[in-house]
Design a protein around this motif. Structure first.
Motif, PDB file in Angstrom:
ATOM      1  N   MET A  86       0.879  -1.084   0.080  1.00 35.57           N
ATOM      2  CA  MET A  86      -0.051  -0.016   0.303  1.00 35.57           C
ATOM      3  C   MET A  86       0.851   1.338  -0.105  1.00 35.57           C
ATOM      4  O   MET A  86       1.801   1.269   0.696  1.00 35.57           O
ATOM      5  CB  MET A  86      -1.006   0.084   1.356  1.00 35.57           C
ATOM      6  CG  MET A  86      -1.699  -1.158   1.455  1.00 35.57           C
ATOM      7  SD  MET A  86      -2.977  -1.402   0.237  1.00 35.57           S
ATOM      8  CE  MET A  86      -3.984  -0.092   0.635  1.00 35.57           C
TER       9      MET A  86
ATOM     10  N   CYS B  79      -1.130  -8.561  -4.053  1.00 33.78           N
ATOM     11  CA  CYS B  79      -0.905  -7.182  -3.249  1.00 33.78           C
ATOM     12  C   CYS B  79      -1.538  -6.162  -4.199  1.00 33.78           C
ATOM     13  O   CYS B  79      -1.452  -6.296  -5.460  1.00 33.78           O
ATOM     14  CB  CYS B  79       0.026  -6.772  -2.787  1.00 33.78           C
ATOM     15  SG  CYS B  79       0.571  -5.278  -1.987  1.00 33.78           S
ATOM     16  N   VAL B  80      -2.401  -5.148  -3.726  1.00 30.44           N
ATOM     17  CA  VAL B  80      -2.966  -4.109  -4.616  1.00 30.44           C
ATOM     18  C   VAL B  80      -1.597  -3.360  -5.070  1.00 30.44           C
ATOM     19  O   VAL B  80      -1.988  -2.767  -6.268  1.00 30.44           O
ATOM     20  CB  VAL B  80      -3.665  -3.149  -3.673  1.00 30.44           C
ATOM     21  CG1 VAL B  80      -2.692  -2.297  -2.682  1.00 30.44           C
ATOM     22  CG2 VAL B  80      -4.358  -2.319  -4.586  1.00 30.44           C
ATOM     23  N   GLU B  81      -0.470  -3.545  -4.636  1.00 24.80           N
ATOM     24  CA  GLU B  81       0.777  -2.870  -5.446  1.00 24.80           C
ATOM     25  C   GLU B  81       1.239  -3.643  -6.460  1.00 24.80           C
ATOM     26  O   GLU B  81       2.320  -3.381  -6.959  1.00 24.80           O
ATOM     27  CB  GLU B  81       1.957  -2.882  -4.337  1.00 24.80           C
ATOM     28  CG  GLU B  81       1.776  -1.772  -3.180  1.00 24.80           C
ATOM     29  CD  GLU B  81       2.493  -1.931  -2.102  1.00 24.80           C
ATOM     30  OE1 GLU B  81       3.773  -1.659  -2.181  1.00 24.80           O
ATOM     31  OE2 GLU B  81       2.257  -2.678  -0.923  1.00 24.80           O
TER      32      GLU B  81
ATOM     33  N   ASN C   4       4.093  -6.619   4.347  1.00 25.86           N
ATOM     34  CA  ASN C   4       3.382  -5.503   4.663  1.00 25.86           C
ATOM     35  C   ASN C   4       2.690  -5.517   5.987  1.00 25.86           C
ATOM     36  O   ASN C   4       1.724  -6.561   6.317  1.00 25.86           O
ATOM     37  CB  ASN C   4       2.497  -5.039   3.611  1.00 25.86           C
ATOM     38  CG  ASN C   4       2.774  -4.316   2.511  1.00 25.86           C
ATOM     39  OD1 ASN C   4       3.870  -3.629   2.448  1.00 25.86           O
ATOM     40  ND2 ASN C   4       2.250  -4.298   1.441  1.00 25.86           N
TER      41      ASN C   4
ATOM     42  N   PHE D 296      -4.539  -6.384   1.179  1.00 26.46           N
ATOM     43  CA  PHE D 296      -4.537  -5.632   2.385  1.00 26.46           C
ATOM     44  C   PHE D 296      -5.850  -6.044   3.187  1.00 26.46           C
ATOM     45  O   PHE D 296      -6.175  -5.561   4.316  1.00 26.46           O
ATOM     46  CB  PHE D 296      -4.710  -4.143   1.972  1.00 26.46           C
ATOM     47  CG  PHE D 296      -5.794  -3.490   1.104  1.00 26.46           C
ATOM     48  CD1 PHE D 296      -7.064  -2.978   1.676  1.00 26.46           C
ATOM     49  CD2 PHE D 296      -5.605  -3.741  -0.333  1.00 26.46           C
ATOM     50  CE1 PHE D 296      -8.176  -2.507   0.871  1.00 26.46           C
ATOM     51  CE2 PHE D 296      -6.754  -3.150  -1.184  1.00 26.46           C
ATOM     52  CZ  PHE D 296      -7.905  -2.717  -0.491  1.00 26.46           C
TER      53      PHE D 296
HETATM   54 MO   LIG Z   1      -1.125  -5.021   0.213  1.00 22.81          MO
END
Ligand SMILES: [Mo]
Ligand SMILES: Nc1nc2c(c(=O)[nH]1)N[C@H]1C(S)=C(S)[C@@H](COP(=O)(O)O)O[C@H]1N2
Length: 305
Positions: free
Chosen positions: A1, A127-129, A69, A224
Motif C-alpha cells: 500500500m 497485493c494491491v501494489e 506489509n 490488504f
Molecule cells: Mo498489500
C-alpha cells in the motif's frame, strides 16, 4: 500500500537482489547472442520464462517471511521481519467476538481455535501494489468460528480489528494510518468456504511478521483485506469503515476484489509480478478463484471496487 508516494518505485516491483541477478543473467545472454549465430543461452532463457509463467509453486519460506506489509512495524517490506518478533507478544492472546450475535464471547487463542478442524491450503496472495506470492497456509475456515457465535439475521457485515498497542507495535506511534487497523467483509464473503483464519504457514505457527497469532486470508481479494494479529471480530449491520478505504477512498474500496479490468488510479492492475520472477504475469479475475463470482452477480464492480 502506498499513499504518500506519487508512483511505485521500482524497488516495490522487484526486490533489488532479484533485479540485479536477472539483469546480470540477461546481460550474459545478450553477450552470447552477439557472439554466436545460434543463441542457445537465449533460447534456454525463453524456455525458463515460459515455464515460469505456467507454474504456480509456493514461494519459499524465506520470501514469505521476509517481504511483508505490516505497517504497525514500519512501511518498508523488510521492517516486519526485522522488528515484529522483537516486541509482539502472541501469547496469551485474546479474541473478542461480539456485535449482532447470540453468543458473544472472549476467547483465549487456543480455545478459539482448538474446536475446529485445521486445513492446509495454498493460496495466491495478490497485493494491491501489483506483486503476488503463493503461500501454503494453515488455518480454520472463518465460517466455523463465526457460526459458533450464532450471528443474528440483522448481521450483514463482519468487522475485524488488529491489536492496538504502540509498545508492542511501534509503527503505531506514527500516524501512517488511523490505528488500529480495521478490515471488513460482507457476511456471505466471510462465510465463504475459501475464507480462512490463518494460524500458520508451511505447517508451522505464523511468524509475527505474517500476522501472528491469527490473520484473515481471503484469496480473491487484494492482500490488504487480510488483516493481521486480530483481537476483535464484530458482526455489524452497517458496512465497516475499513482502514485503507478511510485513508484513501478513491484508491482502496471496501470490496477490494482482485480485478484486472479496474486499474488503481495510479497504476495498472492488469499485470503482476510474482515475487522471485522477472517477467510479469497477467492478473486473473478474482485472483484465479472464479467460483466466488456469483457473490457479486448484478453488482457494478467498477463502482464497488
Ligand atoms: Mo498489500
Ligand atoms: N494489521 C495489518 N494487517 C495487514 C497489513 C497491515 O499493514 N497491518 N497489511 C496488509 C497488506 S497491504 C498485505 S499485502 C498483507 C501482506 O501479508 P503478508 O505480509 O503475510 O504477505 O497483509 C495485510 N494485512
Amino acid at each position: 500500500m502506498l499513499i504518500r508516494k506519487p508512483e511505485i518505485p521500482s524497488s516495490e516491483i522487484t526486490p533489488e537482489a532479484t533485479y540485479l541477478n536477472r539483469r546480470q543473467f540477461f546481460g550474459a545472454a545478450a553477450g552470447a547472442l552477439a557472439a554466436s549465430a545460434l543463441p542457445t543461452s537465449l533460447a534456454a532463457c525463453t524456455m525458463d520464462e515460459a515455464e515460469a509463467a505456467q507454474r504456480d509453486e509456493p514461494n519459499s519460506y524465506e520470501d514469505i517471511t521476509s517481504y511483508n506489509n505490516f505497517y504497525e512495524f514500519g512501511t518498508d517490506k523488510s521492517d516486519p521481519a526485522r522488528l515484529a518478533s522483537r516486541t509482539l507478544r502472541t501469547r496469551p492472546w485474546t479474541v473478542e467476538i461480539g456485535g449482532l450475535c447470540d453468543r458473544p464471547g472472549r476467547y483465549a487463542f487456543d480455545d478459539l481455535v482448538r474446536p475446529h478442524q485445521k486445513v492446509d491450503r495454498t493460496y495466491r496472495l495478490r497485493c494491491v501494489e501489483a506483486w503476488s506470492m503463493v503461500i501454503p497456509w494453515r488455518g480454520i475456515p472463518l465460517r466455523d468460528v463465526l457460526a459458533r457465535a450464532r450471528p443474528r439475521p440483522g448481521a450483514r457485515f463482519v468487522e475485524f480489528t488488529t491489536l492496538l498497542d504502540p509498545a508492542q507495535m511501534p509503527g503505531q506511534r506514527r500516524s501512517v494510518l488511523d490505528w488500529p487497523y480495521v478490515e471488513g467483509l460482507r457476511m456471505d464473503e466471510a462465510m465463504h468456504p475459501l475464507t480462512l483464519l490463518a494460524t500458520g504457514l508451511y505447517g508451522r505457527d505464523l511468524p509475527a511478521q505474517n500476522g501472528a497469532p491469527l490473520r484473515l486470508v481471503v484469496p480473491w481479494k487484494y492482500g490488504f483485506k487480510s488483516i493481521k494479529s486480530i483481537v476483535r471480530i464484530r458482526f455489524t449491520e452497517r458496512m465497516p469503515a475499513t482502514s485503507w478505504a478511510r485513508s484513501a477512498p478513491t484508491e482502496y474500496g471496501f470490496y477490494a476484489n482482485v480485478n484486472p479490468a479496474v486499474d488503481h488510479p495510479r497504476w495498472t492492475q492488469a499485470r503482476e509480478r510474482r515475487i522471485g520472477e522477472w517477467r510479469k504475469r497477467a492478473t486473473l479475475p478474482f485472483n484465479g478463484y472464479p467460483e466466488v463470482a456469483s457473490l457479486y452477480r448484478g453488482m457494478d464492480l467498477r463502482r464497488n471496487f
